[in-house]
Design a protein around this motif. Structure first.
Motif, PDB file in Angstrom:
ATOM      1  N   THR A  62       3.506   5.801  -6.172  1.00 28.57           N
ATOM      2  CA  THR A  62       2.514   4.721  -6.196  1.00 28.57           C
ATOM      3  C   THR A  62       3.102   3.488  -6.857  1.00 28.57           C
ATOM      4  OG1 THR A  62       1.630   5.487  -8.322  1.00 28.57           O
ATOM      5  CG2 THR A  62       0.603   6.360  -6.320  1.00 28.57           C
ATOM      6  N   GLY A  63       2.504   2.370  -6.509  1.00 27.34           N
ATOM      7  CA  GLY A  63       2.931   1.115  -7.118  1.00 27.34           C
ATOM      8  C   GLY A  63       4.381   0.802  -6.843  1.00 27.34           C
ATOM      9  N   SER A 118       3.206  11.758  -1.816  1.00 31.49           N
ATOM     10  CA  SER A 118       1.882  11.222  -2.136  1.00 31.49           C
ATOM     11  C   SER A 118       1.827  10.669  -3.546  1.00 31.49           C
ATOM     12  CB  SER A 118       0.822  12.303  -1.946  1.00 31.49           C
ATOM     13  OG  SER A 118       1.111  13.429  -2.774  1.00 31.49           O
ATOM     14  N   ASP A 155       0.829  -1.213   0.000  1.00 29.25           N
ATOM     15  CA  ASP A 155       0.000   0.000   0.000  1.00 29.25           C
ATOM     16  C   ASP A 155       0.861   1.260   0.000  1.00 29.25           C
ATOM     17  OD1 ASP A 155       0.954  -0.333   2.518  1.00 29.25           O
ATOM     18  OD2 ASP A 155      -0.927   0.077   3.557  1.00 29.25           O
ATOM     19  N   ASN A 156       2.038   1.184  -0.673  1.00 32.33           N
ATOM     20  CA  ASN A 156       2.870   2.345  -0.973  1.00 32.33           C
ATOM     21  C   ASN A 156       3.450   3.028   0.261  1.00 32.33           C
ATOM     22  OD1 ASN A 156       2.168   1.977  -3.713  1.00 32.33           O
ATOM     23  ND2 ASN A 156       0.287   3.155  -3.414  1.00 32.33           N
ATOM     24  N   ARG A 157       3.939   2.242   1.190  1.00 28.46           N
ATOM     25  CA  ARG A 157       4.599   2.781   2.370  1.00 28.46           C
ATOM     26  C   ARG A 157       5.999   2.159   2.482  1.00 28.46           C
ATOM     27  NH1 ARG A 157       0.502   1.880   7.273  1.00 28.46           N
ATOM     28  NH2 ARG A 157       1.814   3.439   8.311  1.00 28.46           N
ATOM     29  N   ALA A 201       9.245   2.593  -8.413  1.00 29.26           N
ATOM     30  CA  ALA A 201       7.793   2.700  -8.354  1.00 29.26           C
ATOM     31  C   ALA A 201       7.230   2.727  -9.765  1.00 29.26           C
ATOM     32  CB  ALA A 201       7.381   3.951  -7.586  1.00 29.26           C
ATOM     33  N   ASN A 202       5.917   2.691  -9.848  1.00 23.52           N
ATOM     34  CA  ASN A 202       5.266   2.701 -11.165  1.00 23.52           C
ATOM     35  C   ASN A 202       5.442   4.035 -11.875  1.00 23.52           C
ATOM     36  OD1 ASN A 202       4.421   0.098 -10.984  1.00 23.52           O
ATOM     37  ND2 ASN A 202       2.282   0.562 -10.503  1.00 23.52           N
ATOM     38  N   ASN A 203       5.788   5.086 -11.105  1.00 21.68           N
ATOM     39  CA  ASN A 203       5.944   6.397 -11.737  1.00 21.68           C
ATOM     40  C   ASN A 203       7.333   6.980 -11.522  1.00 21.68           C
ATOM     41  OD1 ASN A 203       5.648   6.809  -9.031  1.00 21.68           O
ATOM     42  ND2 ASN A 203       4.344   8.626  -9.214  1.00 21.68           N
TER      43      ASN A 203
END
Length: 868
Positions: free
Chosen positions: A138-139, A135, A115-117, A159-161
């Motif tokens: 993500t991913g 924030s 959950d992105n932590r 991460a995804n981004n």
């Protein structure tokens, strides 16, 4: 001798116990002469908990695992045992974990969650703190930690981004907060960052290796943390613009990186990266090595061995010399019977020093049991050691002579999997298979050579290295009821109607021996090389020539024998057989019928099993264990749990009896300390002469002492026996209920002068023992021909001209009286002769002086000067 024996028995013996004279007995150890619970495979099994990722510290023994129960676990012994860390379950499901490469004990560890932590621990996992991500992060896919530069280090997250890097204050080019470094202004294509890994030589090249995806390709990128430059923007790399294209996306959604320790980003020759993709397979840079879908990668310290965990199945894939392997060389999977767990997938791998650790994932269903295993042969074969998703219902056991190694068979009715476990210092699963009704039989000659047979079938598996790496199939002659192995070559199989023998390890079998059975076969026991016992539905038969012929006892046993044992099958050997309700004994060469033994009433039935050791028989019953008499009667011993063990298996040289308990699936040991040897007698010494009281003519009191049996249970009592012969066929009397801490004093007028007696001691409660070895003799001194009458020893206020009196000696012509103030009579005060048994002193003695006196008869009947 007979008349003397009769006379002695007619006179009572007086016994006394002196509590003030102590003979110290060794304190009882826990479990001696009682059942105690031992470790079993229950301790290494976990209900449906999977390790989903691994990270190992620089020492090779400290490691971390993230698990499906939202916990993180830590090992300090190279993966054999694990304990939960201080990570809070409420923080979320861990997705990947990493350790700082420059801290040998792994005290700096960080992880990302689904959950992105992100969380970090600087105290070896005792506690974790959250590293708050932007924030927009993500991913989260991957995490890596750099070595420290001074007092600071970097953490990178794919991460995804993009790629987020957090660098603690103090390192040049860094900052004190998370920054996404994969941006469109750099020489990199923004996109999904599947995997990140800091260079093993980060202190020199300051490089982060990233595997990413754009809309069309999987790309290998280099990022220089010191200059914030990607790929071709940092000319020292000498790589292409926007990174190096590895392969078209092809549906890949995950990637992993493995970098050898020699990796140096500035040197094209050593800039070797291995990339595993979850669809396309394994690559060395852009060179495709295998098409196996990869979930994880690991390299050994030398970089010449690579292991990979697949996406599907429980195999661990391996490759030797990966740096020079040709394109398309492919990977070799671990053996089917020796992979990690059974079934499952998404295998995680890591090197723990020179061993490979691997874990599988998946729901526990029919035919699937996930586990964490270790391999000592670079992933070729594995033994499961932890997180084994099974319910071990224990069914069979084998223990070697000193209990240093044992095998245990368990089955899981939920998954249908049977496991073979081996214990040396810890339990590990060395074989698993879908199926039930397996038994384990090591050979008499070598405990590392073991056969695993499936009863009711012809299936046999064979290992010559204790199940460590090698398992080979064999096929039995007929449906197996029991198996016994003499050596790697000589194997016997019992079927319902015969015994077959193989002399080549189980490939070819001789003609079955139907005469072996008395009724349908129930159990086969290998007493010693070439000596076999067969228990049948209506009796017992045996062979002393390696199964060439069998001798049936021809004795019907009501209810049939479920098992038979013997210490020897030579003439005089005793066969002990059990039925569901009784114990029977038969002496070879002597008995004409099995003698039924009477057990304690509370013992209960059915009788489950029987073993014999050093003349002691143990029978496992419905309520308790029965121990046969050594010198006394049957003794009952309660079980440690309400439900009794299901089977009794072995007596080891150290004195342990082993049993499995179906109530709690633990292993239990009964430590026998009373059967090996009796007490050790200490006094009186052998052939001790017991002096007579010169006044009464009665033997002095005798103090008998002995050393109690070491580690005997508290409250153990002993029996002292005295006899007129060393075989104790003419006993005088016995004293029972004597504690080892209290010597025994015997005062008795019944001991005859000039007579030799023998004595020995044994334990009698709560368990009996053998008699003390080498019985000792003592002799009552020769009776003096005269007895002193007056003055008696110790008398005070004697006149200075005393009158001496003594008993008349038959046939004496006279007497010689001697008086001295020296107890050794070295100096004589005076000496007189007389014809009477009385003499009034004609010489005055001194006042306040102790005198000693003695008298002896003279004449032809007493010619010796030394006559007492």
């Amino acid at each position: 001798m007979k008349s003397k024996f009769t006379k002695i028995l007619s006179i009572g013996l007086v016994f006394a116990v002196l509590a003030s004279l102590l003979v110290i007995s060794t304190p009882a150890s826990a479990g001696n002469q009682a059942w105690t619970r031992e470790t079993s495979p229950v301790g290494v099994t976990v209900a449906d908990v999977d390790i989903t990722g691994l990270a190992v510290a620089g020492n090779g023994t400290t490691g971390y695992g993230i698990a499906s129960d939202n916990k993180t676990y830590k090992t300090l012994d190279g993966g054999r045992t694990w304990a939960a860390t201080g990570y809070a379950v409420a923080n979320g499901t861990p997705k990947q974990i990493a350790v700082a490469p420059d801290i040998a004990d792994g005290s700096f560890v960080a992880l990302i969650t689904t959950d992105n932590r992100s969380f970090v621990s600087t105290n070896g996992g005792a506690s974790f703190s959250e590293m708050i991500l932007p924030s927009g992060a993500t991913g989260l896919n991957s995490i890596s930690i750099s070595p420290a530069i001074g007092t600071s280090r970097s953490v990178a997250i794919g991460a995804n981004n993009g790629v987020y890097i957090f660098t603690s204050a103090g390192e040049f080019g860094g900052g004190t907060s998370w920054v996404n470094r994969m941006v469109s202004t750099a020489n990199v294509t923004p996109g999904i960052a599947y995997a990140v890994a800091f260079s093993p030589n980060y202190l020199m090249d300051r490089t982060l290796v990233v595997v990413s995806e754009n809309t069309s390709h999987i790309i290998l990128n280099l990022y220089n943390v010191a200059t914030n430059m990607w790929n071709a923007d940092y000319p020292v790399y000498g790589v292409g613009d926007k990174g190096t294209f590895i392969v078209a996306t092809g549906g890949n959604t995950a990637a992993v990186i493995a970098l050898p320790r020699t990796y140096m980003a500035f040197d094209a020759a050593t800039r070797v990266a291995y990339i595993g993709l979850n669809v396309s397979g394994l690559y060395r840079g852009t060179v495709p090595l295998a098409t196996t879908a990869i979930n994880s990668l690991a390299l050994n310290a030398a970089g010449d061995r690579l292991v990979a965990g697949g996406v599907t199945g429980n195999s661990v894939w391996r490759l030797s010399s990966p740096a020079t392997a040709a394109a398309g060389v492919g990977l070799i999977p671990s053996g089917t019977a020796k992979s990690v767990g059974i079934g499952g997938g998404k295998v995680s791998v890591a090197y723990f020093g020179t061993s490979v650790g691997a874990a599988t994932q998946g729901a526990v269903t029919a035919g699937i049991e996930t586990a964490f295993g270790l391999s000592t042969d670079d992933g070729a074969t594995f033994n499961d050691v932890a997180f084994i998703d099974t319910m071990p219902n224990v069914v069979d056991l084998a223990v070697n002579a000193d209990a240093s190694k044992m095998y245990l068979v368990s089955d899981n009715t939920t998954t249908g999997v049977t496991s073979l476990w081996r214990r040396t210092t810890v339990w590990e699963r060395v074989y698993d298979v879908v199926g039930a009704n397996y038994i384990v039989r090591p050979t008499l000659a070598n405990f590392d050579i073991v056969f695993l047979a499936q009863t009711g079938t012809t299936n046999i598996m064979y290992s010559n290295d204790a199940g460590q790496t090698v398992w080979q199939p064999r096929v039995a002659y007929g449906s197996i009821k029991d198996l016994a192995a003499e050596s790697a070559s000589i194997v016997y199989v019992l079927t319902a109607s015969a015994v077959s023998k193989a002399t080549d390890g189980g490939f070819l079998w001789d003609n079955p021996r139907t005469e072996a059975l008395v009724g349908a076969g129930n159990a086969l026991t290998l007493v010693s090389a070439g000596n076999l016992l067969v228990a049948g539905a209506s009796g017992v038969s045996y062979s002393t020539n390696g199964g060439a012929t069998f001798t049936a006892t021809g004795l019907a046993i009501s209810g049939g024998s479920t098992k038979a044992v013997a210490a020897s099958l030579a003439s005089g050997g005793i066969i002990t057989a059990i039925t569901p309700t009784h114990v029977h004994r038969f002496t070879i060469g002597t008995s004409t019928a099995f003698a039924q033994q009477t057990l304690p009433a509370a013992f209960g039935s059915p009788l489950n099993s029987v073993v014999v050791n050093a003349g002691v028989t143990y029978v496992l019953g419905a309520n308790m264990t029965a121990r046969s008499p050594i010198t006394g009667g049957w003794t009952a011993q309660a079980y440690p749990t309400a439900t009794p063990p299901v089977a009794l298996f072995d007596i080891v040289a150290g004195g342990n009896l082993w049993a499995l308990n179906s109530a709690d699936n633990f292993l239990y040991a009964f430590t026998e300390v009373m059967a090996a040897a009796g007490p050790v007698v200490t006094a009186p010494a052998n052939n001790f002469i017991v002096p007579l009281n010169v006044e009464t003519g009665i033997a002095n009191a005798i103090v008998f002492t002995w050393t109690g049996i070491p580690n005997a249970p508290a409250g153990t009592t002993y029996t002292l026996q005295v006899a007129l012969d060393s075989a104790f066929t003419m006993p005088v009397a016995a004293l029972g209920a004597t504690g080892a801490s209290s010597p025994c004093i015997i005062t008795s007028p019944s001991f005859q002068p000039d007579t030799t007696y023998w004595w020995r001691v044994r334990a009698d409660f709560p368990f009996d023992s053998p008699w003390s070895a080498s019985p000792r003799a003592f002799k009552i001194d020769t009776l003096a021909p005269v007895r002193i009458v007056s003055p008696v020893s110790g008398t005070n206020n004697v006149p200075v001209n005393p009158t001496f009196a003594w008993s008349v000696a038959p046939g004496a012509a006279g007497y010689e009286l001697v008086v001295s103030d020296d107890p050794t009579f070295a100096i004589i005060t005076f000496s007189r002769t007389t014809t009477q048994a009385v003499f009034a002193s004609d010489e005055q003695l001194a006042y306040s002086t102790v005198y000693y006196w003695r008298v002896r008869p003279t004449g032809t009947a007493y010619p010796a000067v030394g006559t007492p």
